[in-house]
Enzyme design. Structure first.
Site, PDB file in Angstrom:
ATOM      1  N   GLU A 172       4.651  22.923   3.444  1.00  0.00           N
ATOM      2  CA  GLU A 172       4.975  23.845   4.551  1.00  0.00           C
ATOM      3  C   GLU A 172       4.244  25.184   4.429  1.00  0.00           C
ATOM      4  O   GLU A 172       4.848  26.255   4.524  1.00  0.00           O
ATOM      5  CB  GLU A 172       6.488  24.069   4.628  1.00  0.00           C
ATOM      6  N   TYR A 243      14.015  18.388  11.360  1.00  0.00           N
ATOM      7  CA  TYR A 243      15.443  18.209  11.121  1.00  0.00           C
ATOM      8  C   TYR A 243      16.176  18.316  12.452  1.00  0.00           C
ATOM      9  O   TYR A 243      15.716  18.968  13.388  1.00  0.00           O
ATOM     10  CB  TYR A 243      15.952  19.270  10.136  1.00  0.00           C
ATOM     11  N   GLU A 291       9.523  14.770   5.599  1.00  0.00           N
ATOM     12  CA  GLU A 291      10.877  15.344   5.597  1.00  0.00           C
ATOM     13  C   GLU A 291      11.511  15.072   6.952  1.00  0.00           C
ATOM     14  O   GLU A 291      10.981  15.513   7.977  1.00  0.00           O
ATOM     15  CB  GLU A 291      10.866  16.848   5.316  1.00  0.00           C
TER      16      GLU A 291
END
Length: 499
Positions: A172, A243, A291
């Site tokens: 990231e 997410y 992720e």
């Protein structure tokens, strides 16, 4: 609600890379310490790893695991985690404002990964460190002997190299929260030079470069273009992170975020295709969605806590309590990965134990499977082989994140003499009267049907209650090369057909 669908033996999407069902674990909260590792626990093995947790991990059949971070890796000195444990330094982890004891390092983690049958996918620190440290790490891990770092590994009791093939080039790096944040050009150039160095040590390495931290970053998708401008020819994958949450308790909009994810994937594929054409490159770059998970139940509360607490060691952090609604969402998201398996080759649920995880473990106590464990396991076990195209004709709905969302979400795989159907009825109140044509599979018969249904959307599992779990399903049958039957509202079905 009537739904017609069809698959055809010849209409294939892609061979599914088994690593579509990979995982991620970070030195964060209680993921490592009192998660997978807890010396003194009644279930601890001779190395201090919890056997109860390890068995739950084995049952998932995870092919690969990303380690040691995450945000943690961007200020991590991997050398702190090698050598005699009593000599290892305690460090302050700036990512999560906690103390890191370094009692688990690369060799301990490799022992655990080998025991549970998972290949390692390691990340190098390109935040506070750079090429030289990454090169040393790879030499320690992968070189047989006869050099400083390889002989140091051997002196630590590991004679044979690990031969790790998958390497993440930082984490990231576009994020302002990241130690060592960089702009796209600066990071792309560093990743490119690191990639060239690592390939000299491990020529068949698979290298993953950082994409945007998420699709809401102000630099997305220009970040991907800028990074690949610098390193396209020397990397194999670009990472995606996302997410999901439902703070508004709008279930249908929550489910619609799967469609939003599909657009995210397609947009990055467009950037990849553009860069390949611009560079006249011969190599392909794929997506590593390294992720992904639901994360919102305790996010705001935990964010306030960890930014102010006084450097605790292995604190409780992001220990989400997943409900039945989350399980249905995860089932749909895994379906999307199957449908995108020509583009997404690796995907890592984040994370594996305690921290936003399918497995929870009380310190000194029991371990248990959360609701999301089951769709992840069923997809990992049966979503192998080749992904098949599925045509679905049925009622749809509009929501704030997407229009024309099918109430019935379907993915299909063909592996040897088995076809597996993954079906989620997202309708809140209506059953789906399904008729699914099986062209090319004229002798199909149902050999297994598992279902998750009938739970309150907010219901959760706990250490003494794992009520949310698959059970044997019924009511689906094949007649005239068509699978038919009723799927209850808010239900998930895995149907395996012998063909």
């Amino acid at each position: 609600m009537r739904v017609s669908a069809a698959i055809h033996r010849a209409f294939e999407i892609s061979k599914i890379d088994d690593r579509l069902y990979a995982a991620f674990i970070e030195h964060m909260g209680r993921a490592i310490y009192s998660g997978i590792y807890e010396p003194g626990h009644p279930e601890a093995d001779g190395h201090g790893f919890r056997k109860d947790v390890a068995q739950m991990v084995r049952d998932l059949k995870i092919p690969a695991i990303r380690y040691p971070g995450g945000n943690f890796v961007s200020a991590y000195n991997w050398e702190d985690g090698i050598g005699p444990k009593e000599d290892r330094p305690v460090r302050l982890d700036l990512a999560w404002r906690s103390k890191e004891s370094n009692q688990v390092g690369i060799n301990e983690f490799a022992t655990w990964a080998g025991d549970v049958g998972i290949d390692m996918m390691l990340a190098v620190n390109l935040g506070s460190r750079g090429i030289s440290d990454a090169r040393n790490f790879v030499e320690y891990v992968n070189h047989p002997s006869g050099t400083y770092w390889s002989d140091l590994r051997r002196s630590h009791g590991v004679e044979k190299p690990y031969n790790v093939k998958m390497w993440c080039l930082g984490n990231e790096m576009d994020g302002p929260w990241q130690i060592g944040q960089k702009d796209a050009t600066e990071y792309g150039q560093l990743a490119n030079q690191t990639a060239k160095a690592l390939r000299q040590l491990t020529p068949d390495a698979e290298l993953i470069v950082c994409g945007s931290s998420n699709d809401e970053m102000p630099t997305y998708p220009e970040w991907e273009r800028g990074v690949l401008e610098e390193c396209y020819e020397n990397v194999d994958y670009i990472s995606l992170h996302k997410y999901f949450g439902n703070s508004s308790r709008d279930t249908l909009n929550f489910f619609g975020k799967v469609e939003e994810t599909g657009r995210y994937i397609q947009s990055i594929i467009g950037v990849i295709d553009f860069m390949k054409a611009k560079k006249r490159a011969k190599n392909d770059v794929y997506i590593c969605f390294d992720e992904w998970n639901v994360w919102y139940h305790k996010r705001e509360q935990d964010s306030k806590n960890w930014k102010s607490w006084d450097w605790p060691e292995a604190p409780e952090l992001l220990e989400e309590d997943y409900n039945f609604e989350d399980a249905l969402f995860i089932a749909c998201l895994l379906n999307e990965f199957i449908r995108r398996s020509d583009q997404v080759k690796i995907a890592c649920i984040a994370q594996l134990v305690n921290v936003i995880a399918p497995i929870r473990a009380d310190k000194g106590g029991k371990a248990w499977r959360q609701s999301i464990y089951w769709p992840y396991q069923l997809a990992s076990l049966y979503g192998r082989g080749t992904a098949l195209r599925v045509s679905v004709d049925g009622p749809t709905y509009d929501c704030s994140v997407a229009d024309d969302v099918q109430y019935l979400d379907v993915a299909a795989t063909h592996d040897g003499d088995i076809v597996t159907l993954f079906l989620v009825n997202r309708h809140l109140t209506e059953a789906a009267d399904l008729r699914l044509s099986l062209t090319g599979f004229e002798n199909a018969r149902v050999v297994e049907h598992q279902v998750m249904e009938g739970h309150d959307l907010r219901a959760t599992n706990g250490p003494d209650n794992e009520a949310i779990a698959p059970r044997k399903g019924s009511g689906l049958a094949i007649e005239d090369v068509t699978l038919g039957g009723s799927l209850a509202p808010l239900s998930y079905h895995v149907v395996r057909l012998s063909v």
